[in-house]
Structure formats: C-alpha cells, structure tokens
Write a protein that holds these residues in place. Structure first.
Motif, PDB file in Angstrom:
ATOM      1  N   ILE A 103       0.841  -1.209   0.000  1.00  0.00           N
ATOM      2  CA  ILE A 103       0.000   0.000   0.000  1.00  0.00           C
ATOM      3  C   ILE A 103       0.874   1.257   0.000  1.00  0.00           C
ATOM      4  CG2 ILE A 103      -1.605   1.328   1.455  1.00  0.00           C
ATOM      5  CD1 ILE A 103      -3.001  -1.354   2.053  1.00  0.00           C
ATOM      6  N   LEU A 104       1.947   1.240   0.809  1.00  0.00           N
ATOM      7  CA  LEU A 104       2.861   2.399   0.797  1.00  0.00           C
ATOM      8  C   LEU A 104       3.509   2.555  -0.580  1.00  0.00           C
ATOM      9  CD1 LEU A 104       4.649   2.218   4.284  1.00  0.00           C
ATOM     10  CD2 LEU A 104       2.676   3.594   3.617  1.00  0.00           C
ATOM     11  N   ASP A 105       3.774   1.431  -1.256  1.00  0.00           N
ATOM     12  CA  ASP A 105       4.339   1.507  -2.621  1.00  0.00           C
ATOM     13  C   ASP A 105       3.410   2.289  -3.546  1.00  0.00           C
ATOM     14  OD1 ASP A 105       6.487  -0.032  -1.862  1.00  0.00           O
ATOM     15  OD2 ASP A 105       5.756  -1.874  -2.769  1.00  0.00           O
ATOM     16  N   LEU A 106       2.101   2.098  -3.375  1.00  0.00           N
ATOM     17  CA  LEU A 106       1.145   2.810  -4.238  1.00  0.00           C
ATOM     18  C   LEU A 106       1.321   4.315  -4.088  1.00  0.00           C
ATOM     19  CD1 LEU A 106      -2.122   0.735  -3.549  1.00  0.00           C
ATOM     20  CD2 LEU A 106      -0.722   0.713  -5.617  1.00  0.00           C
ATOM     21  N   VAL A 107       1.709   4.731  -2.888  1.00  0.00           N
ATOM     22  CA  VAL A 107       1.845   6.159  -2.611  1.00  0.00           C
ATOM     23  C   VAL A 107       3.227   6.679  -3.019  1.00  0.00           C
ATOM     24  CG1 VAL A 107       1.782   7.908  -0.784  1.00  0.00           C
ATOM     25  CG2 VAL A 107       0.211   5.949  -0.699  1.00  0.00           C
ATOM     26  N   PHE A 108       4.281   5.940  -2.624  1.00  0.00           N
ATOM     27  CA  PHE A 108       5.646   6.465  -2.806  1.00  0.00           C
ATOM     28  C   PHE A 108       6.346   5.944  -4.069  1.00  0.00           C
ATOM     29  CE2 PHE A 108       4.729   6.975   1.693  1.00  0.00           C
ATOM     30  CZ  PHE A 108       5.028   8.315   1.841  1.00  0.00           C
ATOM     31  N   ASN A 109       5.751   4.974  -4.718  1.00  0.00           N
ATOM     32  CA  ASN A 109       6.303   4.490  -5.996  1.00  0.00           C
ATOM     33  C   ASN A 109       5.355   4.798  -7.140  1.00  0.00           C
ATOM     34  OD1 ASN A 109       8.602   3.318  -5.069  1.00  0.00           O
ATOM     35  ND2 ASN A 109       7.805   1.239  -5.002  1.00  0.00           N
ATOM     36  N   HIS A 299     -10.661   8.765   4.700  1.00  0.00           N
ATOM     37  CA  HIS A 299      -9.512   8.633   3.814  1.00  0.00           C
ATOM     38  C   HIS A 299      -9.123   7.177   3.652  1.00  0.00           C
ATOM     39  CE1 HIS A 299      -5.059   8.954   2.776  1.00  0.00           C
ATOM     40  NE2 HIS A 299      -5.756   9.233   1.700  1.00  0.00           N
ATOM     41  N   LYS A 300      -9.063   6.447   4.778  1.00  0.00           N
ATOM     42  CA  LYS A 300      -8.576   5.070   4.687  1.00  0.00           C
ATOM     43  C   LYS A 300      -9.582   4.137   4.027  1.00  0.00           C
ATOM     44  CE  LYS A 300      -5.505   3.654   7.793  1.00  0.00           C
ATOM     45  NZ  LYS A 300      -4.251   4.252   7.287  1.00  0.00           N
ATOM     46  N   PHE A 304      -9.185   6.244  -0.323  1.00  0.00           N
ATOM     47  CA  PHE A 304      -8.130   5.391  -0.859  1.00  0.00           C
ATOM     48  C   PHE A 304      -8.719   4.332  -1.797  1.00  0.00           C
ATOM     49  CE2 PHE A 304      -4.284   2.814  -0.885  1.00  0.00           C
ATOM     50  CZ  PHE A 304      -3.283   3.765  -0.751  1.00  0.00           C
ATOM     51  N   VAL A 305      -9.910   3.888  -1.485  1.00  0.00           N
ATOM     52  CA  VAL A 305     -10.578   2.903  -2.362  1.00  0.00           C
ATOM     53  C   VAL A 305     -10.851   3.544  -3.718  1.00  0.00           C
ATOM     54  CG1 VAL A 305     -12.577   1.372  -2.626  1.00  0.00           C
ATOM     55  CG2 VAL A 305     -11.665   1.829  -0.345  1.00  0.00           C
ATOM     56  N   SER A 312      -6.927   1.587   2.637  1.00  0.00           N
ATOM     57  CA  SER A 312      -5.552   1.623   3.133  1.00  0.00           C
ATOM     58  C   SER A 312      -5.551   1.183   4.596  1.00  0.00           C
ATOM     59  CB  SER A 312      -4.933   3.005   2.979  1.00  0.00           C
ATOM     60  OG  SER A 312      -5.523   3.909   3.870  1.00  0.00           O
ATOM     61  N   CYS A 313      -6.160   0.057   4.814  1.00  0.00           N
ATOM     62  CA  CYS A 313      -6.157  -0.570   6.147  1.00  0.00           C
ATOM     63  C   CYS A 313      -5.964  -2.049   5.895  1.00  0.00           C
ATOM     64  CB  CYS A 313      -7.488  -0.318   6.861  1.00  0.00           C
ATOM     65  SG  CYS A 313      -7.723  -1.325   8.345  1.00  0.00           S
TER      66      CYS A 313
END
Ligand code: SF4
Ligand code: SF4
Length: 343
Positions: A103-109, A299-300, A304-305, A312-313
């Motif tokens: 999930i973090l990859d979706l944000v930072f990558n 948000h989560k 995010f959906v 994002s949970c």
C-alpha cells in the motif's frame, strides 16, 4: 512458485547465512510483553511467534525523523544519503505488514516518486512468516491475511519445519546460499499446510464486510457517530503512528544556532493532530476533533478505495491496541454498517 522446506533446528543456521551474505538481520524481539522489530545480533533473541509489533515496518522505509538534505551557504544543498544503501533483511514479517508495504508503494512508488523510500525498498529484503490471529486482528476481512507477492521468502510454520515459498530472485539466492539446509516439500507437508490454513480461517473473531463500505460511509456522512468519536478522541495521534499504512508527514527545517546552515527533515505527522490542516494565514479547515477523526476513516476506507481500488487498512489491529480511550475501528465500521458488534 518454488516451495521448499526448512527444518526448525536449522533456522538459526539459515539466519546466520542470511546475516553473513545478505545484510543486517532485523526481527521481532520481546520487550516488556510487547514486540518490536530490531537488529538481531544473537538469533536466540528473535521471536517469530508474536502477535504484532508496536511500530510497523514503515519505520524502516519512512523513518519517524528523516533528514532529506543539509544546506549551508558554502555547499548549497547536499542530499542526505547516509544508510540509504544499507542492506537489511526483515525476518519474520506478518502477511498484513507485507501487504501494508504494498500500500505504501502505491503512494511512494506511484504518482509521486520518492527516491528515499524507493532506495530503502530496493535494499531491504523481506522474509515473511505466517501467524495466528488474536482478538484484535481482522486482516482476513481486509484481504490481507495472505500474500502472494511482496516478499523474498515466506515461511509457514508446519510444526517440525517451515514451508518456505520463494517470492523473488533474491529469495532464491538466499535459499541457494544455504542449499544444504533445505529439503523438497512433500505431499504430507501440503496436507498439513491445508489443515493449518483451515484452522487459521476459523480462528478469526472479528469480521468487517468491506464490500460496499465506501457507499455506506457516504450514507453516514452526517451521522452522529463522528461527533461522538470526536468527543471521545484525545487527538493523541497514536493510531496514526502505529498504523502500517498511515504515511502523513510534515517537513521541518532545523537551522543551526548562530548560522544559516541547517537541515530539512521529514517527520511523522497525523491527521488527528489539531495543526494537521492548519495552513498559512491561520485557517484550519479541520479544527474540530470530530472532523479529524472522520477524515481518518473516510480517507482510509473511502478515498483510498476510490483512488487505488482498496482500503488503506490491513486489519492489523494496532490502532485498537494503541488507542488510550478504546476507540475500536472494527466497532466503528460495523456501526457504520448497522451491524451489532458481538465482541
Ligand atoms: S487502521 Fe488500524 S487496523 Fe487498519 S492498518 Fe491501520 S493500525 Fe492497522
Ligand atoms: S489513538 Fe484514539 S485517542 Fe488517540 S488520536 Fe487515535 S482515535 Fe484519537
């Protein structure tokens, strides 16, 4: 997928090979009845049967305070690359935490490339391990109780041995580096895996239906639930700090006294903090605690959906155990759905 088995009495030997050839090994250790991921120098300290660590693995990829660059009149801006290339192996990562890194990859990558995060991701290997749910786990509801990717190796405890799935070329290199320790998996091992998998499924005590949850959140946008939670919430931010998928950060400059040199740091932030939505000019567009806690849920579980196709949970239960006033995400979501929480 390549699957082998590793006898338990050979695990410490395997860990030694990993440490020698693939970088620092970090694993869960027990501290006052809780667990933390930290560097292992003596394998006997590692605890692979654990519930959840206090802090999630984001601390390795997005450290709580991360100096991005230093600046000074003479040198200009100098990126801080210290330890960025350090090779590490996180040994004993639960499926939900592997999923959380995805999930973090979706944000930072994704849309916003973050070279600090990406470099660490490249240099930190993941050896996952299966686990049994406790009374706060609902990863099965969030589809994060099992992962097919995101790890280099993944171990399933079959009693006498670990069924070892190889997920990447790096994982294969790890196995090949200690080839004499591994054996072919057998039919009986697969049967045992299936039996344990069924037991795990039955062990979940919490359930949240996430299908159509975003729509239900839309229906409950004006619900009194949010005001009630706002009255209860202390805005301490603990739920965000311990969450493996919360990634909000602030950027602060630290200037050395008597000088114009300094550093720019990224520090963990929380949408529950009263200053999170404070902008220049003094406007705070989420001044009410109720609007902040509501934002976290929306948000989560909704925003995010809409953006990434899943919440994002991951259902790790950390925010439930960390909240000092007992705000329980499963109770809240089931209340939104109109489901009576059975405890
Ligand atoms: S919101 Fe709570 S249960 Fe979900 S991933 Fe974050 S800490 Fe875990
Ligand atoms: S941990 Fe509980 S009290 Fe603290 S900010 Fe989160 S919901 Fe509010």
């Amino acid at each position: 997928m390549k699957i082998l088995k590793l006898r338990k009495d050979k695990l410490d030997h395997f860990a030694a090979v990993i440490r020698q050839k693939f970088g620092e090994v970090h694993a869960p250790v027990e501290q006052n009845g809780k667990y933390v991921f930290q560097r292992i120098t003596d394998w006997a300290d590692a605890r692979l049967r654990y519930s959840r660590t206090i802090l999630p693995l984001k601390k390795y990829f997005l450290p709580p305070r991360d100096t991005l660059f230093h600046y000074s009149p003479g040198k200009g801006y100098v990126a801080n690359t210290r330890d960025l290339e350090k090779r590490m192996v996180l040994f004993g990562v639960h499926a939900c935490d592997v999923y959380a890194l995805g999930i973090l990859d979706l944000v930072f990558n994704g849309k916003y490339n973050d070279p600090y995060y990406q470099t660490r991701r490249k240099n930190i290997a993941i050896i996952g391990i299966d686990c049994m749910p406790d009374e706060h786990c609902f990863c099965r509801s969030m589809r994060a109780d099992f992962v097919e990717e995101g790890f280099d190796l993944f171990l399933h405890d079959l009693g006498e041995c670990y069924q070892t799935a190889v997920g990447t070329a790096l994982g294969d290199n790890m196995v090949l580096a200690a080839a004499e320790l591994f054996e072919p998996i057998t039919r009986e091992d697969f049967d045992e895996y299936k039996r344990l998998s069924a037991n795990k499924r039955k062990a979940f005590r919490l359930d949240v239906e996430i299908r159509d949850l975003p729509e239900m959140l839309d229906m409950e946008y004006e619900s009194e639930i949010w005001a009630e939670l706002g009255d209860k919430c202390l805005s301490c931010g603990s739920c965000s700090m311990v969450c493996p998928t919360c990634y909000c950060y602030d950027v602060v400059d630290t200037v050395e006294l008597g000088s114009t040199a300094g550093s720019r740091d990224r520090v963990w932030d929380s949408c529950l903090f009263s200053t999170h939505a404070l902008v220049a000019g003094g406007e705070n567009f989420r001044e009410e605690r109720s609007s902040r806690i509501k934002f976290r849920y929306y948000h989560k579980q909704r925003g995010f959906v809409a953006e990434h196709g899943r919440p994002s949970c991951v259902g790790c239960g950390r925010c439930i155990t960390a909240c000092p006033v007992g705000i329980d995400i499963v109770e809240v979501l089931n209340r939104v759905r109109g489901v009576q929480y059975a405890g």
